[in-house]
Design a protein around this motif. Structure first.
Motif, PDB file in Angstrom:
ATOM      1  N   ASP A 149       0.804  -1.223   0.000  1.00 58.05           N
ATOM      2  CA  ASP A 149       0.000   0.000   0.000  1.00 58.05           C
ATOM      3  C   ASP A 149       0.838   1.275   0.000  1.00 58.05           C
ATOM      4  O   ASP A 149       0.447   2.290  -0.580  1.00 58.05           O
ATOM      5  CB  ASP A 149      -1.024   0.012   1.152  1.00 58.05           C
ATOM      6  CG  ASP A 149      -0.443  -0.406   2.489  1.00 58.05           C
ATOM      7  OD1 ASP A 149       0.792  -0.521   2.604  1.00 58.05           O
ATOM      8  OD2 ASP A 149      -1.227  -0.622   3.431  1.00 58.05           O
ATOM      9  N   PHE A 150       2.021   1.226   0.607  1.00 58.09           N
ATOM     10  CA  PHE A 150       2.918   2.382   0.598  1.00 58.09           C
ATOM     11  C   PHE A 150       4.338   1.921   0.266  1.00 58.09           C
ATOM     12  O   PHE A 150       4.713   0.782   0.548  1.00 58.09           O
ATOM     13  CB  PHE A 150       2.935   3.088   1.972  1.00 58.09           C
ATOM     14  CG  PHE A 150       1.753   3.962   2.227  1.00 58.09           C
ATOM     15  CD1 PHE A 150       1.802   5.321   1.974  1.00 58.09           C
ATOM     16  CD2 PHE A 150       0.575   3.424   2.725  1.00 58.09           C
ATOM     17  CE1 PHE A 150       0.704   6.142   2.219  1.00 58.09           C
ATOM     18  CE2 PHE A 150      -0.528   4.223   2.973  1.00 58.09           C
ATOM     19  CZ  PHE A 150      -0.469   5.588   2.716  1.00 58.09           C
ATOM     20  N   ALA A 151       5.119   2.814  -0.329  1.00 58.89           N
ATOM     21  CA  ALA A 151       6.519   2.509  -0.622  1.00 58.89           C
ATOM     22  C   ALA A 151       7.312   3.811  -0.621  1.00 58.89           C
ATOM     23  O   ALA A 151       6.755   4.898  -0.826  1.00 58.89           O
ATOM     24  CB  ALA A 151       6.654   1.814  -1.976  1.00 58.89           C
ATOM     25  N   VAL A 152       8.612   3.689  -0.418  1.00 59.60           N
ATOM     26  CA  VAL A 152       9.527   4.832  -0.496  1.00 59.60           C
ATOM     27  C   VAL A 152      10.500   4.562  -1.640  1.00 59.60           C
ATOM     28  O   VAL A 152      11.113   3.496  -1.697  1.00 59.60           O
ATOM     29  CB  VAL A 152      10.286   5.031   0.826  1.00 59.60           C
ATOM     30  CG1 VAL A 152      11.334   6.137   0.672  1.00 59.60           C
ATOM     31  CG2 VAL A 152       9.315   5.383   1.951  1.00 59.60           C
ATOM     32  N   VAL A 153      10.605   5.530  -2.572  1.00 59.20           N
ATOM     33  CA  VAL A 153      11.440   5.348  -3.758  1.00 59.20           C
ATOM     34  C   VAL A 153      12.294   6.589  -3.988  1.00 59.20           C
ATOM     35  O   VAL A 153      12.015   7.668  -3.452  1.00 59.20           O
ATOM     36  CB  VAL A 153      10.575   5.091  -5.016  1.00 59.20           C
ATOM     37  CG1 VAL A 153       9.783   3.808  -4.865  1.00 59.20           C
ATOM     38  CG2 VAL A 153       9.633   6.266  -5.295  1.00 59.20           C
ATOM     39  N   ASN A 154      13.316   6.443  -4.805  1.00 60.42           N
ATOM     40  CA  ASN A 154      14.143   7.576  -5.199  1.00 60.42           C
ATOM     41  C   ASN A 154      13.326   8.521  -6.075  1.00 60.42           C
ATOM     42  O   ASN A 154      12.572   8.084  -6.946  1.00 60.42           O
ATOM     43  CB  ASN A 154      15.373   7.072  -5.954  1.00 60.42           C
ATOM     44  CG  ASN A 154      16.390   8.162  -6.196  1.00 60.42           C
ATOM     45  OD1 ASN A 154      16.164   9.071  -6.988  1.00 60.42           O
ATOM     46  ND2 ASN A 154      17.509   8.073  -5.515  1.00 60.42           N
ATOM     47  N   SER A 155      13.473   9.812  -5.888  1.00 59.84           N
ATOM     48  CA  SER A 155      12.671  10.789  -6.638  1.00 59.84           C
ATOM     49  C   SER A 155      12.936  10.721  -8.137  1.00 59.84           C
ATOM     50  O   SER A 155      12.083  11.087  -8.944  1.00 59.84           O
ATOM     51  CB  SER A 155      12.947  12.207  -6.137  1.00 59.84           C
ATOM     52  OG  SER A 155      14.313  12.560  -6.343  1.00 59.84           O
ATOM     53  N   GLY A 156      14.115  10.239  -8.526  1.00 60.37           N
ATOM     54  CA  GLY A 156      14.422  10.120  -9.949  1.00 60.37           C
ATOM     55  C   GLY A 156      13.651   9.026 -10.650  1.00 60.37           C
ATOM     56  O   GLY A 156      13.660   8.953 -11.880  1.00 60.37           O
TER      57      GLY A 156
END
Length: 349
Positions: free
Chosen positions: A127-134
């Motif tokens: 449901d949620f994830a953290v990724v690099n802005s690129g």
């Protein structure tokens, strides 16, 4: 946009091994200065996910599957400038390692140690994830969330067209009516080339026909080479894209290119070995490229989809809820021919 209550807990499907997938609760990740936190809206089950689940492809286990994703930005790091909270975005299925020569020279699409979500990095069946802005790309409103599940396929098709230097009026024999194969045929038509789509599955060729692909070859009822010979007026195709080894052996596929023709071979979601007699390559003076990358074509793919230059919705076999993921993945392992693309809607319980 708020996170679900529960002390920073998120829900994610994880593959632990062959035929072993579980719905887990995991701690929420912190958002670094160059990162973006996303609330996943839709993702999809890819062929790579199927292979990992069946134990036919090596992955970093346990792994959260799903490399295609549409999401809403819920939080941004202090250095992030390209998106803001509330933006709807698509995610790149890959990211560069950040350490190799290609990455250091700004060519992360050619990364020597490319990382792939759902394979070497946790994917988006969560449901949620953290990724690099690129890795995030803003989506225009006119792109439907389900349509965006096909951006990698479109970008890869654009990459193949560029690699082949396909010209207006040229024929391209596409071996394999996979999702990418059907989309490649449409992209070829966008560039005013003439695709000939070849497969053993009549149902998939019918989908291609419904999307405007007028030259299709069913190898169960026609000799593919003779059909291509006829459709090209005896000239054979200038170019060929080999997408599926189960349709025609690679050695025979070389015959579909005329002398000094160009060909791509790309089966990126498979660990199957390809064996072939390359004498035809030498005798015909063919140029053969390996192709398994979408290159820097994500924005071009978004533009093509926004302009409705490619039709993708008929390629969706089924749209399911997040809770159905495990059951459907199991069914896909049993009856793979039943599915082309399965979209997972996280708003559905």
């Amino acid at each position: 946009m708020t996170e679900p209550k529960g002390d920073g807990v998120l829900k994610a499907w994880r593959i632990y091994g062959a035929n072993d997938i579980r719905l887990d609760e995991l701690p929420s990740q912190p958002v670094g200065p160059d990162c973006v936190k996303i609330k996943v809206l839709k993702t999809a089950i890819t062929h790579s996910d199927n292979l990992i689940y069946e134990g036919k492809r090596t992955a970093k286990l346990p792994i959260i599957p799903g490399r295609h994703c549409v999401a809403m930005v819920s939080e941004v790091g202090e250095n992030v400038k390209n998106v803001v909270r509330g933006n709807k975005v698509a995610l790149s299925p890959y990211r560069g390692c950040g350490n190799c020569i290609e990455c250091n020279q700004g060519r992360s699409e050619n990364c020597e140690s490319k990382l792939e979500y759902g394979l070497s990095e946790d994917g988006f069946m969560t449901d949620f994830a953290v990724v690099n802005s690129g890795d995030v790309y803003k989506l225009p409103e006119r792109i439907d969330d389900s349509e965006a599940m096909f951006l990698e396929h479109i970008a890869t098709a654009i990459s193949i067209i560029g690699k082949l230097e396909l010209e207006k009026g040229e024929h391209i024999a596409i071996i394999g009516a996979s999702v990418t194969g059907i989309i490649l045929a449409q992209v070829a038509m966008y560039y005013q080339a003439v695709p000939i789509l070849i497969d053993v599955r009549r149902d998939r060729l019918d989908i291609a026909s419904s999307l405007g692909i007028y030259y299709t070859v069913d190898t169960t009822v026609s000799d593919a080479y003779k059909k291509v010979f006829s459709l090209t007026g005896g000239r054979i195709a200038e170019t060929c894209a080999y997408m599926a080894p189960g349709i025609i052996p690679l050695t025979r596929a070389f015959e579909f290119c005329r002398k000094r023709g160009r060909m791509t071979v790309g089966i990126s979601d498979s660990e199957q070995e390809l064996n072939a007699d390359f004498r035809a390559v030498v005798n015909r003076q063919l140029v053969v490229y390996g192709e398994s990358s979408m290159g820097k074509n994500m924005r071009s793919a978004i533009n093509m989809l926004a302009n409705k230059s490619v039709g993708v919705l008929p390629l969706i076999s089924r749209e399911i809820s997040f809770s159905q993921m495990g059951t459907v993945l199991e069914d896909m392992a049993k009856i793979p021919e039943k599915y082309l693309k399965v979209v997972v809607d996280l708003s559905k319980t």
